[in-house]
Design an enzyme around this catalytic site. Structure first.
Site, short mmCIF file in Angstrom:
data_model
loop_
_atom_site.label_atom_id
_atom_site.label_comp_id
_atom_site.label_asym_id
_atom_site.label_seq_id
_atom_site.Cartn_x
_atom_site.Cartn_y
_atom_site.Cartn_z
N GLY A 105 0.80 -1.22 0.00
CA GLY A 105 0.00 0.00 0.00
C GLY A 105 0.83 1.27 0.00
N PHE A 106 1.95 1.26 0.73
CA PHE A 106 2.85 2.42 0.83
C PHE A 106 2.16 3.66 1.37
CE2 PHE A 106 4.52 -0.03 -2.93
CZ PHE A 106 5.58 -0.61 -2.25
N ILE A 161 1.10 -5.85 5.84
CA ILE A 161 1.02 -5.38 4.45
C ILE A 161 2.16 -5.94 3.60
CG2 ILE A 161 -0.27 -3.35 5.14
CD1 ILE A 161 2.25 -1.66 4.77
N THR A 188 5.07 -6.82 5.18
CA THR A 188 6.30 -6.40 5.85
C THR A 188 6.82 -7.41 6.86
OG1 THR A 188 4.83 -5.22 7.32
CG2 THR A 188 5.85 -3.94 5.59
N ARG A 224 16.06 -2.13 18.69
CA ARG A 224 16.32 -3.55 18.52
C ARG A 224 15.62 -4.08 17.27
NH1 ARG A 224 14.82 -7.86 23.20
NH2 ARG A 224 16.53 -9.34 22.86
N ASN A 257 13.25 -9.08 13.64
CA ASN A 257 13.50 -10.14 12.65
C ASN A 257 14.54 -9.61 11.67
OD1 ASN A 257 13.30 -11.65 10.14
ND2 ASN A 257 11.47 -12.61 11.00
N GLU A 310 9.75 2.86 7.25
CA GLU A 310 9.84 4.08 6.45
C GLU A 310 11.21 4.73 6.40
OE1 GLU A 310 6.24 5.16 8.53
OE2 GLU A 310 5.54 6.10 6.71
MO1 MOS Z 1 2.96 4.61 5.61
S1 MOS Z 1 2.92 6.27 4.42
O1 MOS Z 1 2.44 5.36 7.04
O2 MOS Z 1 1.89 3.50 4.97
#
Ligand code: MOS
Length: 738
Positions: free
Chosen positions: A235-236, A462, A464, A618, A621, A696
């Site tokens: 989604g970003f 998402i 990640t 820390r 993963n 991010e």
């Molecule tokens: Mo991020 S821009 O908070 O999905």
């Protein structure tokens, strides 16, 4: 208790479902009797719909209904409040009136029995407009109606007075274009009603916020709405907040009495689901004779829509990254005829640090100081904007480690001086920085009689690695292996969790999951020490829980036997943890080093090497964390070199609205060497795991590091992203981005 699973690099536990196709994404859902919606989208950017010719579309095969501003149920707006948990970015409802504010706005919705029939009929809808002159870009917006003050402004000391007469100063302006998120999976909704209860499958980074917004919009209790998003094709930021298509699909499903699936076509991913707005940023910096910053001003303007004010907080990092007593940050917006912008990976900081970290490079040159040394001399030791210590800040070590590994100290600072055959080699660097946020969160953990643990939280993964790190946390506390731990996310029927955004999820969810796990263990100890229990004579506090077993004075009992002995299904914990306190400034830090190679003979520009050192607390993963930074570096290269949504200045129409012409990096664009160093200093002031989140930060500063390397190679200071090769060629007019 073993802590080896924290910091290990196990593969994603949802990976097998994804590669075998059993992970269902939003549009994979086909409830019985489902109909398909297809939008009719405005072909003007400003004006009004004056007429709709629906005859041909109505006679088209399979058409069930056609919705538009004269034929749509009366709905309510969401308050769009983050605090209330019902945020949406575009507050106007679809088909609210006949006004058009941007090209690609929904003006009608055809519902038919198949996708093909819906699309064919949508193309037969005739729309007449009254067209007004559109505001196509930032320049036109500022000229037409100026700017509006935004949020996140900051002022300390007297920046103007200390700029005039300073030993060295620069006054430079940078621009960044609109960038579009372009996740692989397009936005999609599958909405169905049972009576006055709505279930919607959505590709969403925030199921709870969408549920609450839909409840407000349809005027029904939150408990009557269920939003499911167990898997999303990324989604970003574009999928943080609900967009009009989900409201349109939900309303159409209620009106037609059938489930409705609505997928946003790729072209409308450029119009009606957000984007990173265009920015113009003026930076004024000054130093004393010793190269110490004495004045810093970062003033930015970003485009927003005519329906909503979205502020791109370009100066958010500028407030605290460098020590400077005289500093001003201001944000302003100007309205243009585009859809409402939204957060895109590292909102504010990504375009903001392109400008700031380019300007720092320019300032270092003006002051005659190596850019690395300049940063070392000026990095802030505490957050001067909030007058707080950082909870944990290892930016100097990050910078040194990456510099060492990169070989920065072998750099010949003279522009264009480093050659390798036909190529000119350029070295550039930039700092990176992102806020660390922890929100309140709920989670439920059940230790079950079948020997498994079952975890639920209404946050999302998402792509990640959220499923995996949550399982790691439970494994860490229980000793159960990952394959015995089931994690369920992305469903509002679970306890409330955060949006998958802002790099909040790790720091927010793990404390809740840990607290729920401990509660479940306490409940288990209670069973074990009850009259019927295996440790009936013991005090529950004297029991230990390790490797799935309860122990007391050398006696061990598997927890499964405790439950089975009492015919119990599970021991359960449901925790509610709080957000971060304000004792410290919580931020993450890092540095990027980039080698570019410019071959002037054939005008070839490439990034050959990246070394990045990242200090995010820390690492939970090591593999998924590294993937986040690697992905962010690639996205940062896209920002530096390729990405720009171009709008026709005559009519505000996005012209490169597809994967062919909106260029993102592909495999061939990857640098041969990407080296990510994770510093891994636990930030135990922030949470018990010491983790600050990593989604991010990796994109921040990347574009500046590239631009600074390009300057070192070519002597050309490109202040307007992206750095198209044309901008480096002599005697060729530069391509103007919108
Ligand atoms: Mo991020 S821009 O908070 O999905």
């Amino acid at each position: 208790m073993s802590d080896s699973i924290i910091g290990a690099g196990p593969k994603r536990i949802d990976g097998q479902r994804k590669v075998t196709g059993t992970a269902l994404y939003a549009a994979d859902h086909h409830p019985d009797n489902m109909a398909y919606g297809y939008g009719v989208f405005s072909t003007i950017a400003r004006g009004s719909v004056t007429g709709l010719d629906l005859d041909a579309a109505r006679q088209s095969p399979g058409v069930i209904d056609i919705f538009h501003h004269d034929h749509f149920p009366d709905l309510h707006r969401s308050p769009a409040s983050m605090a209330q948990g019902n945020k949406v970015e575009e507050t106007r409802l679809p088909f609210e009136d006949n006004q058009v504010h941007y090209e690609g706005q929904f003006v009608a919705l055809v519902v038919a029995d198949t996708f093909e029939n819906a699309r064919a009929a949508a193309r037969k809808v005739g729309v007449s407009y009254q067209r007004d002159d559109a505001i196509a870009n930032l320049d036109q917006g500022v000229k037409a109606h100026g700017t509006t003050s935004g949020s996140g402004n900051h002022e300390r000391g007297d920046a103007p007075a200390n700029f005039d007469g300073a030993a060295h100063s620069i006054d430079v302006t940078y621009t960044t274009p609109v960038e579009t998120h372009n996740p692989m999976e397009m936005h999609a909704s599958v909405a169905s009603w049972e009576g006055d209860r709505l279930t919607i499958y959505e590709s969403s980074q925030g199921v709870v916020q969408q549920r609450n917004a839909l409840a407000k919009i349809f005027g029904i209790p939150q408990g009557y709405v269920r939003v499911e998003s167990p898997f999303i094709g990324s989604g970003f930021g574009a999928k943080l907040w609900m967009w009009p298509h989900a409201v349109a699909a939900s309303a159409a499903a209620r009106e037609t009495g059938r489930p409705v699936q609505l997928v946003v076509p790729r072209q409308q991913m450029f119009t009606t689901t957000g984007h990173r707005p265009e920015t113009r940023q003026r930076l004024r910096l000054a130093t004393d004779n010793n190269g110490r910053l004495v004045s810093l001003r970062h003033e930015s303007i970003n485009t927003t829509s005519f329906t909503d004010q979205y502020v791109e907080t370009c100066g958010s990092v500028t407030k605290s990254l460098y020590s400077c007593p005289n500093l001003t940050v201001s944000h302003e917006t100007t309205q243009v005829n585009r859809g409402t912008p939204t957060s895109m990976r590292a909102p504010g900081a990504a375009p903001g640090l392109f400008a700031l970290e380019s300007a720092i490079d320019e300032m270092a040159h003006a002051a005659g100081v190596d850019p690395l040394e300049f940063r070392m001399n000026n990095y802030a030791d505490r957050d001067e904007s909030q007058d707080l210590d950082f909870s944990s800040n290892h930016i100097r070590e990050a910078t040194e480690k990456a510099a060492e590994k990169f070989g920065w100290h072998d750099r010949n600072p003279e522009v264009g001086s480093m050659r390798d055959g036909h190529e000119i080699v350029g070295y550039g660097m930039a700092a990176c920085n992102w806020e660390a946020i922890k929100r309140e969160c709920e989670a439920r953990v059940s230790l079950r009689a079948d020997g498994t643990a079952y975890v639920t939280c209404a946050t999302q993964d998402i792509g990640t690695g959220t499923y995996t790190i949550i399982a790691q946390a439970v494994s860490d506390l229980t000793g159960l292996p990952l394959e015995k731990i089931t994690v369920r996310l992305g469903d509002t029927s679970y306890p409330e969790g955060p949006v998958s955004g802002g790099s909040w999820v790790t720091a927010t969810t793990l404390p809740a999951v840990a607290a729920a796990t401990r509660e479940a263990i306490e409940e288990l100890k209670g069973y074990a020490t009850s009259d019927k229990g295996d440790f009936a004579d013991a005090d529950s506090d004297s029991l230990e829980f390790e490797d799935g077993q309860l122990t007391h004075n050398g006696q061990r009992v598997n927890y499964v036997d405790v439950l089975k002995g009492q015919k119990l299904a599970s021991a359960d914990g449901h925790a509610h943890t709080q957000g971060a306190d304000d004792r410290y400034s919580y931020r993450s830090f890092g540095a990027h080093f980039v080698e570019v190679r410019w071959d002037p003979g054939i005008s070839s520009l490439r990034v050959a090497r990246v070394v990045s050192a990242i200090d995010v607390g820390r690492v939970i993963n090591s593999m998924t964390a590294r993937n986040q930074v690697e992905g962010a570096i690639v996205m940062g290269l896209g920002m530096a070199h390729f990405e720009a949504t171009e709008y026709d200045a005559r009519n505000a129409r996005p012209v490169n609205n597809d994967y062919a012409e909106y260029v993102v990096p592909v495999h061939a664009d990857q640098p041969p060497e990407v080296d990510v160093i994770l510093l891994d200093y636990p930030d135990l002031e922030f949470n018990e795991f010491g983790a600050r989140g990593i989604g991010e930060i990796g994109i921040t500063g990347m574009a500046a590091a590239v631009a600074n390397a390009v300057y070192h190679a070519t002597g050309k200071r490109v202040r307007d992203l992206p750095i198209f090769k044309e901008k480096l060629m002599d005697n060729i007019p530069a391509v103007q981005s919108a």
